[in-house]
Design an enzyme around this catalytic site. Sequence first.
Site: not given
Ligand code: UT7
Length: 333
Positions: A116, A256, A286
């Site tokens: 990125c 980004h 992204n």
């Molecule tokens: O560009 C390259 C660098 N990458 C980044 O900068 C990305 C950085 N990371 C992020 O943007 C975020 O971490 C994500 C968007 C990937 C995920 O968001 P988050 O708020 O960190 O969610 P999480 O991984 O902590 O998950 C929270 C909950 C989980 O459920 P439980 O365990 O709390 O029951 C996940 O299973 O959300 C769930 N979850 C979803 N639910 C609905 C994860 N993905 C999804 C989804 N739809 N697509």
Amino acid sequence: MKKTRAVITGVHGWVPDYVLTNQELETLVDTNDEWITSRTGIKERRILKGEHKGTSVIGTEAVKGLLEKTNTDPKDIDLIICATVTPDMFFPATGNIIASNVGAVNSYSFDISAACSGFLYGLSIGSQFIETGAHKKVIVIGADKMSAIVNYEDRTTCIIFGDGGGAVLLEPTQEDLGIMDAMLHTDGKGADFLHMKAGGSLRPASMETLANKEHYIFQEGSTVFKFAVTNMAEVSANVMARNNLKGEDIAWLVPHQANKRIIDATANRMGIGSDKVMLNIEKYGNTTAGTLPLCLWDYESKLKKGDNLILAAFGGGFTWGAIYLKWGYDTNG
Ligand code: UT7
């Protein structure tokens, strides 16, 4: 004698036609529009469909448009740098293919792999060749076909990424414009949290790697998120401090586009309001190396000669950085 700087004298972007909406993703994985919108800010992303179409298609279209709008003869291009993590092939470099497609027959070209942050690295590298007087016209491309390495059964990654990219032309100037400062960083320990497991020399493609679905992006999202929030904000604040810039001196933050929450945190730390933050994540998602040139392209008509811009990124590697530049031209119309 006045210092020669590298200034951006044109920008052009390109995205494929196919729109992958949150609603369509709801039919592929267990997710919903509300979760995606509130957690990332993304509504839709573009996907490059069709056989025999790699990242070079995106780069070629962007560069063709750039040459046309800047009235540049492709034979006058000295160097093409292509930032991508989704090259058409391991080799040759995708930049070579793009150079050939656009008729840049006097140019040499190479790819850089900084995920990125790739476009930032490319701008910084390209500007050195201009500053030293070695080259007069350098094109820097940031482009990725992320759909080639996204697992559309993995709801934690497939909602984020899209395809697209853009290109800028760098030329010399003696005016007080162009790339003023760059701070770039790498931390290889971040590889554990964001990588593609197989297909490289470490784990060449095999029946086993295919069966294990190891040719897709692996991301530990919440860990990457924490590093991104901290480092993107910090490096942006650092480049401002090093150049004695306050929030009110900045015309635009060009961040980004990985997650709207990361962008908001960076703008907060820099002390700048959301009206000065370029944002198009809702329509492209992204696009990895593509996000920064796509932002510049979308906002080009709002930019004025002399505007102070901070470009900032964080991504796989880990890689991160910020560039302070003064915009080089006004757009008519
Ligand atoms: O560009 C390259 C660098 N990458 C980044 O900068 C990305 C950085 N990371 C992020 O943007 C975020 O971490 C994500 C968007 C990937 C995920 O968001 P988050 O708020 O960190 O969610 P999480 O991984 O902590 O998950 C929270 C909950 C989980 O459920 P439980 O365990 O709390 O029951 C996940 O299973 O959300 C769930 N979850 C979803 N639910 C609905 C994860 N993905 C999804 C989804 N739809 N697509």
